[in-house]
Design an enzyme around this catalytic site. Structure first.
Site, PDB file in Angstrom:
ATOM      1  N   GLY A  33       0.719  -1.080   0.155  1.00 29.83           N
ATOM      2  CA  GLY A  33      -0.106  -0.055  -0.042  1.00 29.83           C
ATOM      3  C   GLY A  33       0.900   1.163  -0.047  1.00 29.83           C
ATOM      4  O   GLY A  33       1.992   1.168   0.199  1.00 29.83           O
ATOM      5  N   CYS A  64       5.363  -5.982   1.721  1.00 24.87           N
ATOM      6  CA  CYS A  64       5.648  -4.569   1.749  1.00 24.87           C
ATOM      7  C   CYS A  64       5.063  -3.996   2.788  1.00 24.87           C
ATOM      8  O   CYS A  64       5.524  -3.900   3.986  1.00 24.87           O
ATOM      9  CB  CYS A  64       5.175  -3.882   0.299  1.00 24.87           C
ATOM     10  SG  CYS A  64       6.144  -2.643  -0.290  1.00 24.87           S
ATOM     11  N   TYR A  65       3.825  -2.957   2.434  1.00 21.59           N
ATOM     12  CA  TYR A  65       3.506  -2.157   3.610  1.00 21.59           C
ATOM     13  C   TYR A  65       2.958  -3.219   4.633  1.00 21.59           C
ATOM     14  O   TYR A  65       2.849  -3.065   5.884  1.00 21.59           O
ATOM     15  CB  TYR A  65       2.321  -1.376   2.998  1.00 21.59           C
ATOM     16  CG  TYR A  65       1.349  -0.762   4.006  1.00 21.59           C
ATOM     17  CD1 TYR A  65       1.441   0.454   4.471  1.00 21.59           C
ATOM     18  CD2 TYR A  65       0.396  -1.231   4.658  1.00 21.59           C
ATOM     19  CE1 TYR A  65       0.997   0.919   5.554  1.00 21.59           C
ATOM     20  CE2 TYR A  65      -0.474  -0.630   5.604  1.00 21.59           C
ATOM     21  CZ  TYR A  65      -0.220   0.577   6.058  1.00 21.59           C
ATOM     22  OH  TYR A  65      -0.783   1.170   7.096  1.00 21.59           O
ATOM     23  N   HIS A  94       8.132  -7.878  -3.457  1.00 25.64           N
ATOM     24  CA  HIS A  94       6.757  -8.174  -3.942  1.00 25.64           C
ATOM     25  C   HIS A  94       6.748  -9.532  -4.612  1.00 25.64           C
ATOM     26  O   HIS A  94       7.444  -9.514  -5.681  1.00 25.64           O
ATOM     27  CB  HIS A  94       6.117  -7.159  -4.867  1.00 25.64           C
ATOM     28  CG  HIS A  94       5.748  -5.911  -4.360  1.00 25.64           C
ATOM     29  ND1 HIS A  94       4.385  -5.698  -3.891  1.00 25.64           N
ATOM     30  CD2 HIS A  94       6.327  -4.905  -3.969  1.00 25.64           C
ATOM     31  CE1 HIS A  94       4.122  -4.548  -3.414  1.00 25.64           C
ATOM     32  NE2 HIS A  94       5.309  -3.995  -3.426  1.00 25.64           N
ATOM     33  N   GLU A 127       4.627 -11.382  -5.805  1.00 26.98           N
ATOM     34  CA  GLU A 127       3.653 -11.909  -6.615  1.00 26.98           C
ATOM     35  C   GLU A 127       3.818 -11.160  -8.016  1.00 26.98           C
ATOM     36  O   GLU A 127       3.130 -11.794  -9.019  1.00 26.98           O
ATOM     37  CB  GLU A 127       2.259 -11.075  -6.176  1.00 26.98           C
ATOM     38  CG  GLU A 127       2.292  -9.603  -6.047  1.00 26.98           C
ATOM     39  CD  GLU A 127       2.859  -8.783  -5.114  1.00 26.98           C
ATOM     40  OE1 GLU A 127       2.696  -7.766  -4.639  1.00 26.98           O
ATOM     41  OE2 GLU A 127       3.714  -9.495  -4.328  1.00 26.98           O
ATOM     42  N   SER A 132     -17.407  -7.338 -28.246  1.00 26.75           N
ATOM     43  CA  SER A 132     -16.366  -6.897 -28.999  1.00 26.75           C
ATOM     44  C   SER A 132     -15.690  -7.835 -29.930  1.00 26.75           C
ATOM     45  O   SER A 132     -15.431  -7.470 -30.847  1.00 26.75           O
ATOM     46  CB  SER A 132     -15.280  -6.125 -28.289  1.00 26.75           C
ATOM     47  OG  SER A 132     -14.603  -7.107 -27.486  1.00 26.75           O
ATOM     48  N   GLY A 133     -15.978  -9.212 -29.497  1.00 24.01           N
ATOM     49  CA  GLY A 133     -15.320  -9.994 -30.090  1.00 24.01           C
ATOM     50  C   GLY A 133     -13.868 -10.544 -29.661  1.00 24.01           C
ATOM     51  O   GLY A 133     -13.202 -11.611 -30.020  1.00 24.01           O
ATOM     52  N   GLY A 134     -13.602  -9.763 -28.756  1.00 17.22           N
ATOM     53  CA  GLY A 134     -12.239  -9.993 -27.939  1.00 17.22           C
ATOM     54  C   GLY A 134     -12.210 -11.261 -27.069  1.00 17.22           C
ATOM     55  O   GLY A 134     -13.333 -11.522 -26.879  1.00 17.22           O
ATOM     56  N   ASP A 184     -12.136 -11.264 -23.890  1.00 19.37           N
ATOM     57  CA  ASP A 184     -12.795 -11.207 -22.454  1.00 19.37           C
ATOM     58  C   ASP A 184     -14.435 -11.252 -22.761  1.00 19.37           C
ATOM     59  O   ASP A 184     -15.199 -11.982 -21.969  1.00 19.37           O
ATOM     60  CB  ASP A 184     -12.327  -9.984 -21.822  1.00 19.37           C
ATOM     61  CG  ASP A 184     -10.886  -9.995 -21.636  1.00 19.37           C
ATOM     62  OD1 ASP A 184     -10.302 -10.891 -21.381  1.00 19.37           O
ATOM     63  OD2 ASP A 184     -10.190  -8.715 -21.598  1.00 19.37           O
ATOM     64  N   LYS A 238      -6.076 -12.153 -17.648  1.00 17.27           N
ATOM     65  CA  LYS A 238      -6.165 -12.586 -19.140  1.00 17.27           C
ATOM     66  C   LYS A 238      -5.782 -14.113 -18.924  1.00 17.27           C
ATOM     67  O   LYS A 238      -6.836 -14.774 -19.933  1.00 17.27           O
ATOM     68  CB  LYS A 238      -5.210 -11.962 -19.731  1.00 17.27           C
ATOM     69  CG  LYS A 238      -5.492 -12.267 -21.152  1.00 17.27           C
ATOM     70  CD  LYS A 238      -6.538 -11.694 -21.786  1.00 17.27           C
ATOM     71  CE  LYS A 238      -6.438 -10.176 -22.038  1.00 17.27           C
ATOM     72  NZ  LYS A 238      -7.716  -9.593 -22.484  1.00 17.27           N
TER      73      LYS A 238
END
Length: 513
Positions: free
Chosen positions: A55, A82-83, A169, A171, A223-225, A227, A369
């Site tokens: 954070g 981290c934080y 980090h 991750e 959209s056809g993408g 997602d 994604k």
């Protein structure tokens, strides 16, 4: 059987959902909740482990987010990042202060390989640091398990209380052995079996959507993408013909893409969907005329999309729910929650203040994604659709620097088509996360056919990434770049120069705007 779960407590950093994604990579279900969740709620979840995120605050600053001290006595393993590591030190008797030397970026860290988090990790390993404060002194009952020349407590642990902390980090992809560290925490420390799968997510979402929608009508922005396609098929599985997919061709698509989308999802396509195509090219061009500021472009495109959908919904009659394929990188970059705004996505931060739908459904909102692609395969969507190139909702509007015009759209469509065609011919497309051509707003002098030109420069962009939160510039073969450059300059009217963008994310974003 009760599902195993790790709870991530969000203290406002950019990578909070990425932590959850990494946990899910270990086949363990994970949810993100605000740092100030009540202890009663937290206990009801019966988590196998808890992770404190990073954070932007200082733990000793006025009004900084703190957790309930009782959490440290739950007997549940906790990992502070981290934080989160500084918070653990601060609340348990250690000392946190402004670091004499801040650390940002890839940093070599010396780790104690006998520590639980670092089993199977190299004694010297590269980690991603991003901090101004540091733990100057660990709490009395903690053992320091990692350090750098300027950070005396890069990691610490109290195995008896099952409390662990890292300043860096784990991750992000830049931490080379971060996945191993998180897996050590989730599997070894927390004792999770790792039996959660994507099919569980798909089944849960279908059931939840059916319960929410009931007998209502649903409009999906298609959209056809990748997602929006996964969202559409997920909704079709859940509510069938109650769903209508609306595809808006805003004139900012890749070359021939409008016809390709209709071929897949339209009446002659592979899916039994109610499908409507709206050709709104001139409408969008008119709204974007004279606009150069990228955030304004995004918001104009986002609002105009919604207005088209509202108009189509009125034609259908009594549409209650609006569905879009928002994924988590869209959400976090748009600054929803506590994170800083990087750019507004047309389907998140770019939405207008008023939307004439009862409710917006975003079934993929907490996925990245690659997780969306796994969900798509689980739904039976063909691989050629699941693994198609990502494309932003605002389309070429954010791949054209400056004002958007029909002529500029034509230039970038042709240049992008050439780039993608040559990438496919070279056989390296599967190694790239995303690749495209963008049109800069720079014009320069050139010489073609013994005549002076004063035309635009195209920028080529190719990155490697799995989660789209971080990315590295791809090292493209020089002969490939040469072929692409030669073809673009010779075949695309109005372009006389080709550049290559080699910036990673961060500090850049993947798209240019």
């Amino acid at each position: 059987m009760e599902r195993e779960m790790i709870v991530v407590l969000d203290f406002g950093g950019q990578y909070n959902q990425l932590i959850a994604r990494r946990v899910r990579e270990c086949s363990v279900y994970c949810e993100v909740h605000p740092y100030n969740i009540s202890m009663d709620e937290l206990k009801k979840m019966n988590p196998k482990g808890i992770i404190f995120t990073g954070g932007p605050n200082s733990v000793y600053g006025e009004g900084s987010p703190l957790c309930d001290p009782e959490i440290f006595d739950m007997g549940v393993p906790i990992l502070g990042i981290c934080y989160g590591s500084q918070l653990m030190a601060h609340m348990l008797g250690g000392k946190v202060a402004t670091a004499p030397v801040s650390e940002y970026g890839k940093t070599e860290v010396d780790v104690d390989t006998t520590a639980a988090l670092f089993e199977g990790v190299s004694g010297k390993t590269i980690c991603w640091m991003s901090h101004t404060d540091y733990i100057e002194k660990a709490p009395a009952d903690f053992k320091v398990t990692a350090h750098t020349p300027v950070c005396p407590v890069a990691a610490m642990e109290n195995p008896v209380r099952r409390l662990y902390a890292v300043q860096f980090h784990p991750e992000v992809m830049h931490t080379r052995q971060g996945k191993q560290m998180l897996q050590n925490f989730v599997i070894q420390v927390c004792g999770c079996k790792g039996d959660w799968r994507m099919d569980s997510f798909v089944e849960t979402q279908i059931k939840a959507i059916r319960e929410k929608v009931g007998d209502g009508k649903v409009l999906c922005a298609l959209s056809g993408g990748v997602d929006s396609s996964v969202a559409a098929v997920l909704l079709a599985k859940a509510v069938g013909k109650q769903l209508t997919c609306v595809f808006v061709d805003h004139g900012l698509l890749r070359k021939s893409e409008g016809d390709e989308v209709e071929a897949v999802f339209g009446p002659e396509g592979e899916y039994d969907l109610n499908f409507i195509r709206v050709n709104a090219q001139e409408r969008f061009y008119a709204r974007l005329a004279g606009v150069t500021e990228p955030e304004q472009k995004r918001k104009i495109i986002g609002e105009e999309f919604i207005r088209v959908f509202e108009e189509e919904a009125k034609k259908i009659g009594a549409v209650d729910f609006f569905v879009q394929g928002t994924i988590y990188p869209d959400v976090i970059e748009s600054g929803l929650g506590k994170s800083a705004v990087i750019k507004s996505h047309h389907n998140v931060g770019g939405l207008p203040d008023y939307v004439d739908f009862k409710e917006i459904i975003e079934p993929l909102r907490l996925l990245f994604k690659d997780e969306v692609r796994k969900a798509g395969l689980e739904l039976g969507i063909p691989e050629y659709l699941v693994y198609r190139q990502p494309f932003p909702g605002p389309g070429l509007g954010v791949r054209i620097i400056g004002e958007v015009t029909a002529d500029k759209v034509k230039m970038v469509q042709e240049a992008d088509f050439i780039f993608r065609e040559e990438i496919l011919k070279s056989g390296i497309d599967k190694d790239l996360g995303q690749y495209f051509a963008a049109l800069t707003n720079m014009r320069s002098v050139g010489c073609m056919g013994d005549e002076r030109t004063y035309d635009y420069a195209v920028a080529l962009r190719a990155v490697t990434t799995s989660d789209f939160m971080t990315a590295e510039a791809a090292e493209l073969p020089w002969d490939l770049i040469g072929r692409v450059s030669s073809r673009i300059v010779n075949e695309v009217k109005g372009v006389n120069r080709v550049l290559v963008d080699v910036t990673g994310k961060p500090p850049a974003t993947i798209e240019l705007e």
